[in-house]
Design an enzyme around this catalytic site. Sequence first.
Site, PDB file in Angstrom:
ATOM      1  N   GLU A   6      39.815   1.988 -35.144  1.00 10.52           N
ATOM      2  CA  GLU A   6      38.916   0.995 -34.583  1.00 10.52           C
ATOM      3  C   GLU A   6      39.238  -0.410 -35.068  1.00 10.52           C
ATOM      4  O   GLU A   6      39.685  -0.616 -36.199  1.00 10.52           O
ATOM      5  CB  GLU A   6      37.468   1.315 -34.969  1.00 10.52           C
ATOM      6  CG  GLU A   6      36.971   2.629 -34.413  1.00 10.52           C
ATOM      7  CD  GLU A   6      35.518   2.891 -34.709  1.00 10.52           C
ATOM      8  OE1 GLU A   6      34.867   3.567 -33.885  1.00 10.52           O
ATOM      9  OE2 GLU A   6      35.019   2.443 -35.770  1.00 10.52           O
TER      10      GLU A   6
ATOM     11  N   CYS B 240      26.562   2.148 -36.229  1.00 16.80           N
ATOM     12  CA  CYS B 240      28.005   2.038 -36.008  1.00 16.80           C
ATOM     13  C   CYS B 240      28.302   2.651 -34.642  1.00 16.80           C
ATOM     14  O   CYS B 240      27.995   3.812 -34.408  1.00 16.80           O
ATOM     15  CB  CYS B 240      28.793   2.809 -37.064  1.00 16.80           C
ATOM     16  SG  CYS B 240      27.991   2.934 -38.675  1.00 16.80           S
TER      17      CYS B 240
END
Length: 301
Positions: free
Chosen positions: A218, A156
């Site tokens: 995000e 990630c």
Amino acid sequence: MLMLLNTPYALSLSRSLASSSFPSPPTRRLLSLSSTFTLPPPRFPHSSLVSSRVSPSFRTQASAATATMGDAPDVGMDAVQRRLMFEDECILVDESDNVVGHESKYNCHLWEKILTGKMLHRAFSVFLFNTKYELLLQQRSATKVTFPLVWTNTCCSHPLYRESELISENHLGVRNAAQRKLLDELGIPAEDVPVDQFVPLSRMLYKAPSDGKWGEHELDYLLFIVRDVNVHPNPDEVAEAKYVNRDQLKELLRKADAGEDGLKLSPWFRLVVDNFLFKWWDHVEKGTLKEVSDMETIHKL
């Protein structure tokens, strides 16, 4: 069978494009019935942590980066993570994923700045399966600024504000970034994960606090890939890595829900698990991932 990849990595960290060459690690002694390798004494006071000495040249670079920031905030931050927080420039976007600017990784993850609504940035989450259709998970390093020691999907991170990672055609910029970070975090060579093998399945928008000071906001690209790869975790990024099948993941979820062993999952991983993962796993096994790809929708979770 559970495959453990709890491996030190003599780090020579690359910040270049993922297509750059990378030295092969020394041969490890394979133990019976697993992919666990012999380890040096742990660097951190935590029983599950992988530890490894970072190369002297890299430590010198990191120390130099720290010295140049003498009076900058968070002087006690781990040198490697601090360098990345101040040098990496994330891509700022609006809620429709249009690029609106760029900002340091440090500012993008300060919760007080996130609350201004101006720090939404592009990210990606890789879900890598081997040809036995087991999913590779990682536990984030103890020195990570956000969400240390939580378990999450394979990798990630963020595409950076650079030409190669801003390419919008076929989401190539995000794929390039994913290839780069799989090398940085897990030592997976670029040739093991060709950019054209990533299948972008969807995008999601989420916000999550970490510890009161740090957090995430995000627009996250969800990338799936099925490959057998060489994994050599970088201890500055990853505490542990392991493959799990569906049942093993479900047991991990049960332990996290029950608070057993202090086990925690990252918020973005849990969102994907709860909303998408198991139905997409069926398509991983059938080889039909592209049939469920929907890059037009941005899921607001």
